[in-house]
Design a protein around this motif. Structure first.
Motif, short mmCIF file in Angstrom:
data_model
loop_
_atom_site.label_atom_id
_atom_site.label_comp_id
_atom_site.label_asym_id
_atom_site.label_seq_id
_atom_site.Cartn_x
_atom_site.Cartn_y
_atom_site.Cartn_z
N ASN A 128 0.85 -1.21 0.00
CA ASN A 128 0.00 0.00 0.00
C ASN A 128 0.88 1.26 0.00
N ARG A 172 -0.44 4.81 1.21
CA ARG A 172 -0.92 5.08 2.58
C ARG A 172 0.22 5.65 3.44
N ASN A 217 -4.04 2.77 9.54
CA ASN A 217 -2.62 2.88 9.15
C ASN A 217 -1.76 3.38 10.32
#
Ligand code: MLT
Length: 404
Positions: free
Chosen positions: A31, A34, A366
């Protein structure tokens, strides 16, 4: 054919923080868009304070000149540093610790892992549960812990002293008498602590039973309450039963540059054998001293400017602790610690175990924290967040958590 130290084979998985780092690396790779906020490992984020930097620069210049260059440091550490430690950390607090009872090292992690070498492999250790993994793992490597039970996540030859909300995170005296007792106050990971009076009870217990307390005081700079001892030597009789380990990592941000020390009082004797002499022998044989530059940096921690600058730095981290504590409480979490320590210990939401909550927080907010079960079976159902992030990141992390 050579043989290996089989005890290493008994260790389950990898070191907790290495496992977390791998998981986070996999997540960020999958990811890349992020922004991950790391409140997992207790690593500092603020730069070294000006007084320390100035001392380091000066020491670097000394190393560049033949007239002031230094080679090997003295085994126990430079006298200029041991003298100021004995005065500021001990005598000013009424503890009769002298400079030749202080052993300067490259940090509390290595000392807390190495100290067990002074004791027989027949010694039985007692640890609080949850616990900083180094105490247990280093004893496993030495062959002192028996067999690991995957189901209970316990070692057959370790005495566990559960610290949970039910007992206010205060360990109780174990039924079986331990030889070595590891205590860490203010505590990593729970962020909680005990009063000076309670600590005195542990000192009395150790003296009565003939046990040694290995006392990790790495987080003492975060103490805000008067009834909490900064050193175990504030307790009467601790010099005959306790070894204290200290760090410059958390009070002065030295995680990346390394400096710590261990106090082994001369009065600490096993029959006619002095543990101080043993540790001095070990230090002399296996260690060539912390760098001169770092010992000068350590000295600057105790200068008037250093003390003032570090007081501010610690206050910034404690401001983060308050943000986390208040934010989580407002969001309905059950929260502990964060008053005398830079760690917040929270109960995971219903039906989620510690690792499930780790994954949930990483994926949905996150934000990286540390699963309580990584610190021992009684840490299951808990989770640790550190106040060592930047203020902006801490506020942002809490905003994300509140929105979950
Ligand atoms: C922690 O996160 O528990 C600490 O940073 C570990 C350490 O000080 O070695």
């Amino acid at each position: 054919m050579y043989q290996i130290n089989d005890n290493y084979q008994k260790l389950p998985g990898s070191y907790l923080f290495s496992t977390i780092a791998k998981k986070v690396a996999a997540f960020t790779q999958a990811n890349p868009d992020r922004s991950v906020i790391r409140l997992g490992i207790g690593d500092v984020t603020q730069p070294l304070v000006p007084a320390v930097i100035e001392a380091m620069h000066k020491a670097v210049d000394e190393m560049a000149d033949a007239a002031t260059f230094r080679g090997y440091a003295p085994d126990l550490g430079y006298e200029f540093l041991r003298r100021v430690i004995a005065l500021e950390d001990y005598r000013k607090r009424g503890c009769a610790i002298s400079e030749d009872e202080i052993f300067v090292s490259d940090g509390a992690k290595s000392d807390s892992g190495n100290i067990q070498e002074l004791f027989s492999t027949d010694c039985k250790i007692a640890v609080t549960d949850p616990v900083y993994p180094v105490y247990v793992d280093s004893n496993v490597m030495a062959g002192r812990c028996g067999v690991y039970n995957q189901d209970t996540q316990m070692w057959s030859n370790v005495i566990y002293m559960p610290c949970t909300r039910e007992n206010g995170f205060v360990p109780e005296f174990p039924k079986e008498t331990p030889d070595l007792i590891y205590l860490c106050f203010p505590n990593n990971p729970t962020g909680t602590t005990v009063s000076r009076a309670k600590l005195q009870e542990w000192v009395d217990y150790a003296n009565e039973k003939g046990s040694v307390i290995i006392y990790d005081a790495a987080y003492e700079a975060y103490i805000t309450q008067e009834e909490v001892a900064h050193s175990i030597y504030e307790c009467k009789g601790a010099d005959t039963c306790a070894i204290e380990i200290r760090s410059f990592s958390k009070n002065a941000g030295f995680t990346g540059v390394r400096l710590g020390f261990t106090v082994v009082p001369k009065a600490l004797m096993c029959g006619s054998v002095s543990l101080h002499t043993m540790w001095a022998r070990r230090h002399g044989t296996k260690y060539n001293g912390a760098p001169y530059i770092m010992q000068r940096a350590g000295e600057a921690v105790y200068s008037e400017a250093g003390k003032a600058q570090l007081k501010e730095q610690v206050a910034c981290y404690m401001k983060n602790a308050a943000v986390i504590k208040e934010g989580l409480t407002a969001a309905g979490y059950e929260v502990y610690g964060g008053v005398n320590a830079p760690y917040i210990w929270l109960k995971t939401p219903e039906r989620m175990n510690s690792w499930e909550f780790f994954d949930y927080l990483l994926e949905k907010a996150n934000v990286v924290g540390t699963p309580g079960s990584g610190f021992g079976p009684s840490g299951e159902g808990y989770f640790r967040l550190t106040a060592f992030g930047s203020y902006e990141n801490t506020v942002a992390a809490l905003e994300r958590i509140k929105k979950l």
